[in-house]
Enzyme design. Structure first.
Site, short mmCIF file in Angstrom:
data_model
loop_
_atom_site.label_atom_id
_atom_site.label_comp_id
_atom_site.label_asym_id
_atom_site.label_seq_id
_atom_site.Cartn_x
_atom_site.Cartn_y
_atom_site.Cartn_z
N LYS A 68 28.19 44.98 -53.08
CA LYS A 68 27.87 44.80 -51.91
C LYS A 68 28.39 43.35 -51.41
O LYS A 68 28.16 42.38 -51.94
CB LYS A 68 26.45 44.71 -51.80
CG LYS A 68 25.66 44.46 -50.37
CD LYS A 68 25.23 45.95 -49.93
CE LYS A 68 24.98 45.98 -48.26
NZ LYS A 68 26.05 46.03 -47.54
N LYS A 104 33.31 41.59 -52.01
CA LYS A 104 33.67 40.71 -50.77
C LYS A 104 34.91 41.45 -50.31
O LYS A 104 35.86 42.13 -51.24
CB LYS A 104 33.97 39.44 -50.85
CG LYS A 104 33.70 38.68 -49.64
CD LYS A 104 32.21 38.48 -49.28
CE LYS A 104 31.95 37.80 -48.04
NZ LYS A 104 30.63 37.47 -47.59
N THR A 188 18.89 36.54 -41.61
CA THR A 188 19.15 35.50 -42.30
C THR A 188 18.27 34.43 -41.81
O THR A 188 17.73 33.52 -42.71
CB THR A 188 20.80 35.03 -42.18
OG1 THR A 188 21.19 36.25 -42.59
CG2 THR A 188 21.01 33.83 -43.04
N ASN A 219 24.00 32.50 -35.01
CA ASN A 219 23.14 33.61 -35.19
C ASN A 219 21.82 33.27 -36.22
O ASN A 219 20.71 33.44 -35.93
CB ASN A 219 24.09 34.82 -35.91
CG ASN A 219 23.20 35.95 -36.30
OD1 ASN A 219 21.85 36.18 -36.28
ND2 ASN A 219 23.92 37.18 -36.70
N SER A 357 20.44 44.25 -45.56
CA SER A 357 21.41 45.22 -45.60
C SER A 357 20.93 46.21 -46.45
O SER A 357 21.52 47.32 -46.53
CB SER A 357 22.81 44.48 -45.95
OG SER A 357 23.59 43.91 -44.71
#
Ligand code: NAD
Length: 430
Positions: A68, A104, A188, A219, A357
């Site tokens: 991931k 990644k 997050t 964010n 996620s």
């Protein structure tokens, strides 16, 4: 910059290895990415010319589950950088006990130079090029720098076209209407807030008398600033790439959020908007000054390499929570540690994003969708459980929280790698 991130990460790994009894086989395996793919992506530009972009996808380790990690669109993307970020994801997923490995991806491009049509063709072209390398049971991408839910939606759609079946679980961070998860956009900052609250309780630090400075009002940073404000903390400084504002009596974060959204600038909040009247004593500060403010908690939430050997001695905060990835260099870490400043590391503090996620992937696979309350309750349990465990390891071994987080992740990775058989097992079995 890329290689320095990898060598920094490796330095931290070597330090943690001293405190863990994992087999030589396991530590040797963790030094190398499992698979790295380099692709060329031809894109027809709006003016009819053809440009070929370089893209990458790296699966670092999949011993604990499908890999991931996000996809970055940035001019500085290199294979080295993608490999180091995939390494980081491996430890983050293990620290949070997600049944996932680390990966990644990236494309070397300045997305701001592309039209929306070109960006869509590039996104779909990237998936055409890496489709055999990813999949819901193999490797599951997500957004990262300069990629967003719409791009994730195009990528999921392209993968589904290639496979001739709808495959929402191939990618996370999608728009809600395409199988995204509730709570992903705030995950997050929210996860970081849960960790901060749990850790502050250890020091008997109460919100009303605790001052906080947040670097980066994006964010992640704006979400944690707002949650801290709502919980009664005194958020005295926030900043963005243009600079920051500081008021010792505390800032009105909801108003700043509102004005930032409409003006896209923090300075306008205090210099032009009506919020000028809310706080009577404020000053404008540079990002450098913000990092050196006399506050209890410092939250770097902007970008990497912000606290270095050059400015670490100016930091006055007692606690640092790394919401950004890699905001402190490993040399600066030593200086902060020598001054008894507690640094709670990125692989724990900002792991709320990958945790939700993971929830999105679970929801896509089960077909059962959760409310935002369900998502946040599960997120809180996971973040607080792992933060407590990492804190306990730090106390038991008398090591900083960062090393403890690596130790914690390494124990899980070591167990999983050992379960496949080590030298001792095979030699003993002959
Ligand atoms: P973002 O682009 O929404 O916000 C970044 C903020 O930092 C913006 O306010 C920008 O103006 C500011 N900024 C940029 N350069 C700056 C500088 N030199 N000094 C001060 N401020 C500066 O990004 P984000 O999603 O909030 O990510 C921030 C950090 O958190 C990154 O390191 C990212 O890797 C990390 N992170 C984010 C997520 C997530 O889900 N958003 C997950 C894990 C880690």
């Amino acid at each position: 910059m890329a290689t320095s991130i990898l060598s920094d990460a490796n330095r931290r790994l070597e330090r943690a290895l001293k405190y863990v009894t994992i087999s030589d086989d396991a530590s040797e395996r963790l030094r190398y990415p499992k698979a790295s793919l380099i692709v060329s992506i031809p894109v027809r530009m709006d003016n009819g010319t053809l440009r070929v972009f370089q893209g990458y996808r790296v699966r670092y380790d999949d011993t604990r589950g499908p890999t991931k990690g996000g996809i970055r669109f940035h001019p500085d993307v290199t294979l080295d950088e993608v490999q180091s970020l995939a390494f980081w994801m491996t430890f983050k997923c293990a620290a949070l006990n997600l049944p996932l490995g680390g990966a990644k991806g990236g494309v070397t491009v300045n997305p701001k130079e592309l039209s929306k049509f070109e960006l869509e063709r590039l996104s779909r072209g990237y998936i055409d090029a890496i489709a055999d390398f990813i999949g819901p049971d193999v490797d599951v991408p997500a957004p990262d720098v300069y990629t967003n839910p719409m791009i994730m939606g195009w990528m999921m759609d392209q993968y589904s076209i290639i496979c001739r079946k709808l495959s929402p679980a191939v990618i996370t961070g999608k728009p809600l209407s395409m199988g995204g998860s509730q709570g992903r956009d705030t995950a997050t900052g929210t996860g970081a807030f849960y960790v901060l609250q749990a850790m502050m309780a250890k020091f008997g630090q109460v919100p009303q008398t605790t001052t906080v400075a947040v670097q980066g009002f994006g964010n992640a940073g704006s979400v944690i600033a707002r949650l801290l404000f709502d919980a009664g903390y005194k958020v005295v400084a926030v900043s963005d790439s243009q600079g920051g504002v500081y008021s010792p009596s505390g800032l009105d974060i909801p108003s700043i959020q509102q004005f930032k959204t409409s003006t896209r600038s923090l300075k306008a909040v205090y210099c032009e908007g009506t919020v000028c009247n809310i706080v009577d004593d404020y000053t404008l500060v540079t990002n450098e000054e913000l990092l050196a403010l006399d506050v209890d908690i410092l939250i770097p939430a902007a970008m990497e390499n912000q606290i270095t050997v050059e400015n670490a001695s100016a930091v006055q905060a007692r606690y640092i929570f790394e919401v950004a990835n890699g905001p402190i260099t490993s040399e600066a870490d030593r200086l902060l540690e020598a001054r008894d400043i507690y640094v709670f590391p990125d692989i724990l503090v900002n792991a709320g994003g990958v945790t939700v996620s993971y929830f999105e992937w679970v929801q896509n696979r089960s077909g059962l969708y959760w409310t935002v309350e369900d998502v946040n309750a599960r997120l809180k349990t996971m973040m607080v459980t792992e933060a407590e465990r990492i804190w306990a390891i730090a106390q038991e071994l008398a090591i900083p929280p960062r090393t403890a987080a690596y130790v914690h992740a390494l124990e899980r990775l070591g167990d999983a790698l050992n379960a496949k058989g080590t030298r001792d097992y095979y030699v003993g079995g002959l």
